[in-house]
Design an enzyme around this catalytic site. Structure first.
Site, mmCIF file in Angstrom:
data_model
loop_
_atom_site.group_PDB
_atom_site.id
_atom_site.type_symbol
_atom_site.label_atom_id
_atom_site.label_comp_id
_atom_site.label_asym_id
_atom_site.label_seq_id
_atom_site.Cartn_x
_atom_site.Cartn_y
_atom_site.Cartn_z
ATOM 1 N N ASP A 188 -48.408 13.915 32.608
ATOM 2 C CA ASP A 188 -49.735 14.162 33.260
ATOM 3 C C ASP A 188 -50.070 13.004 34.395
ATOM 4 O O ASP A 188 -51.089 13.234 35.131
ATOM 5 C CB ASP A 188 -50.882 14.443 32.206
ATOM 6 N N ARG A 199 -63.011 13.600 33.439
ATOM 7 C CA ARG A 199 -64.124 12.611 34.151
ATOM 8 C C ARG A 199 -63.804 12.733 35.616
ATOM 9 O O ARG A 199 -64.460 11.779 36.166
ATOM 10 C CB ARG A 199 -63.973 11.288 33.341
HETATM 11 P P1 AMP Z 1 -55.741 8.685 30.867
HETATM 12 O O1 AMP Z 1 -55.452 8.279 29.579
HETATM 13 O O2 AMP Z 1 -56.958 8.282 31.732
HETATM 14 O O3 AMP Z 1 -54.713 9.537 31.769
HETATM 15 O O4 AMP Z 1 -56.404 10.332 30.425
HETATM 16 C C1 AMP Z 1 -55.795 11.282 29.568
HETATM 17 C C2 AMP Z 1 -56.726 12.469 29.451
HETATM 18 O O5 AMP Z 1 -58.202 12.019 28.761
HETATM 19 C C3 AMP Z 1 -57.115 13.137 30.654
HETATM 20 O O6 AMP Z 1 -57.338 14.423 30.493
HETATM 21 C C4 AMP Z 1 -58.411 12.461 31.108
HETATM 22 O O7 AMP Z 1 -59.324 13.344 31.837
HETATM 23 C C5 AMP Z 1 -59.191 12.424 29.856
HETATM 24 N N1 AMP Z 1 -60.224 11.402 29.731
HETATM 25 C C6 AMP Z 1 -60.003 9.923 29.777
HETATM 26 N N2 AMP Z 1 -61.028 9.321 29.669
HETATM 27 C C7 AMP Z 1 -62.039 10.073 29.638
HETATM 28 C C8 AMP Z 1 -63.367 9.925 29.280
HETATM 29 N N3 AMP Z 1 -64.048 8.641 29.366
HETATM 30 N N4 AMP Z 1 -64.446 11.307 29.319
HETATM 31 C C9 AMP Z 1 -63.470 12.537 29.287
HETATM 32 N N5 AMP Z 1 -62.064 12.505 29.373
HETATM 33 C C10 AMP Z 1 -61.515 11.354 29.596
HETATM 34 MG MG MG Z 2 -54.437 10.256 33.277
#
Ligand code: AMP
Ligand code: MG
Length: 488
Positions: A255, A94
């Site tokens: 990540d 996103r």
């Molecule tokens: P995060 O928990 O924010 O570190 O995200 C973990 C993974 O999920 C990463 O690859 C993000 O890009 C993806 N991600 C998190 N929220 C969204 C969303 N609303 N739409 C698409 N991908 C998401």
């Molecule tokens: Mg992340």
């Protein structure tokens, strides 16, 4: 875009010089409905060398409705270990790297648009971000910056009428995040586990050239071990900073670890109020993998994941040696920070015993970390009451203070000097969760002034700010130990 005139400011293409497997070109999906500019960070704009006399012009860019000439957005591909398990399907789901610009200070920075819509790496996600979580990231990255802890920054924030489904229906938002690099440990895991040695080497050379230029001239045999040692060192320094100020990240997946050692990807983070060593701020982290007192170890485990990815580039002995520097560097940095917090300018052998006993006492009696150290800082001018008043059983504090005063007798500095030095490292203002919660509620009702005021207060965390004492107070009971959802 009329008001925008780039100052001494150059567009660069660093990340897009990598092989195409490392990214996908993606256009932002514009936010629908009325948009409003929630905040514009004038101080950061000045550092970047952009004019900000008409911040409203940045709303359209942040909402994904306009691109400036030279912006070629890409979604980055990376993988990573989430809660210990490898996930090959990660990447900017996103977010988009908009461009990289070199400011008047000669520093090149990435601009990342978070909440820009779906990308090839979105999996089941909607590509959106919500107002609640973008405000939390915006606030905390700025707070960390002014606390002196390496971090990404926040430039602009918009909200839109577009509804977004999370645990409930929320307000859509998007923000521009700025950092010297958005390369994560997970980029190296992706290259090593999916692309092969050539791509891994290309990524390592790219990262060294742009982000560790001091190492670029080092002979190849030493360059990679020195690079990995430096990543371990920066990670250790960052986490020592977190521990000293009571910051819990909440989602230390590989990540979410920046290769340059920035605090990165703010999710369900928290600053500790009443000290609880095992505090878990992320309510989906039921096992407490990322509890406050496990963060130093988790930083090391992430460095191990990175080491595993880097194996094709250097010997296991070199990797092990570099990894060992993590612990040494963490211990030294943490000890130094704690001595500074206690006002001990002349190191003594058993200082760390005092530090550990202090933490045990704070834990056992659930004492507010920030108020304790600030109270200790002002002992000479305010007397012991600000410390004593934090304890139900004052005799515990009195005994501890007697021991502390005894230790201070081995110091040469005057009380005044020590007070000044301690006030410069023990913040009066931190971003307590309940303060963030309050400004989020106001913003959701359309009032962005409280957010702006809180950001202003957090820009000077160490200074007394007359008129803003309420931001330094202990949290109300409802505001303590709030557990935050990972959904953002
Ligand atoms: P995060 O928990 O924010 O570190 O995200 C973990 C993974 O999920 C990463 O690859 C993000 O890009 C993806 N991600 C998190 N929220 C969204 C969303 N609303 N739409 C698409 N991908 C998401
Ligand atoms: Mg992340």
């Amino acid at each position: 875009m009329t008001a925008f005139t780039p100052a001494p400011f150059r567009v660069q293409q660093r990340y897009r010089s990598l092989p195409s497997e490392f990214y996908s070109p993606v256009q932002p999906t514009p936010l629908r409905g009325d948009i409003s500019l929630v905040h514009f960070n004038h101080a950061l704009a000045a550092e970047l060398g952009i004019r900000s006399d008409s911040p409203e012009d940045w709303a359209a860019i942040t909402a994904g409705r306009e691109l400036l000439e030279g912006m070629v957005p890409v979604a980055m591909k990376y993988t990573g270990h989430q809660f210990g398990a490898y996930n090959p399907d990660l990447g900017d789901g996103r977010g988009l790297l908009l461009w990289e610009t070199r400011g008047p200070d000669g520093v090149t920075r990435d601009w990342h648009l978070k909440g820009a819509g779906q990308t090839p790496y979105s999996r089941f996600g909607d590509g959106r971000a919500v107002l609640r979580s973008t405000i939390r990231e915006y606030l905390c990255s700025e707070a960390m910056h002014y606390l002196g802890i390496p971090t990404t920054r926040a430039l602009t924030l918009v909200s839109a009428r577009e509804p977004v489904r999370r645990e409930s229906i929320e307000t859509a938002a998007a923000m521009i995040r700025v950092a010297e690099s958005h390369i994560r440990f997970g980029h190296f895991e992706y290259a090593a586990h999916h692309l092969g040695e050539d791509a891994l080497r290309t990524l390592a050379e790219h990262t060294i050239e742009h982000h560790f230029p001091d190492l670029a001239e080092t002979e190849e045999a030493d360059r990679y071990p020195a690079f990995f040692r430096e990543v371990c060192r920066r990670t250790a320094i960052m986490i020592a900073g977190w521990q000293a100020v009571g910051f819990c990240h909440g989602v230390m997946n590989s990540d979410n670890m920046s290769i340059i050692g920035d605090t990165f990807d703010y999710g369900p983070y928290a600053f500790l109020d009443d000290f609880d060593a095992g505090y878990i701020c992320n309510h989906t982290d039921q096992g407490g993998r990322y509890a406050y007192n496990r963060q130093p170890e988790m930083g090391f485990i992430n460095c191990q994941f990175l080491a595993h990815a880097l194996r094709p580039l250097m010997s296991d002995d070199d990797l092990r040696r570099s990894l060992r520097s993590y612990e040494t560097c963490y211990n030294e940095t943490f000890a130094g920070l704690m001595r500074d917090k206690l006002g001990l300018a002349e190191p003594q052998e058993d200082d760390m015993t005092l530090v550990m006993d202090t933490f045990s006492m704070l834990h056992q009696h659930r004492i507010d970390l920030t108020l304790f150290f600030r109270g200790l800082s002002t002992l000479p001018s305010q007397g012991p009451s600000p410390v004593l008043d934090l304890f139900v059983d004052r005799s515990v504090a009195e005994q501890w203070l007697a021991r502390y005063q005894q230790r201070l007798q081995q110091e040469q500095r005057s009380d005044d000097e020590r007070e000044r030095a301690m006030c410069a490292v023990n913040p009066r203002y931190i971003l307590r969760n309940y303060l963030a919660q309050q400004v989020i509620q106001e913003a959701q009702n359309g009032d962005y002034e409280p957010l702006a005021e809180l950001l202003t207060v957090l820009q000077n965390p160490f200074d007394e700010q007359p008129g803003y004492a309420r931001y330094a107070a202990a949290p109300p009971d409802w505001g303590k130990h709030m557990s935050i959802s990972c959904s953002s």
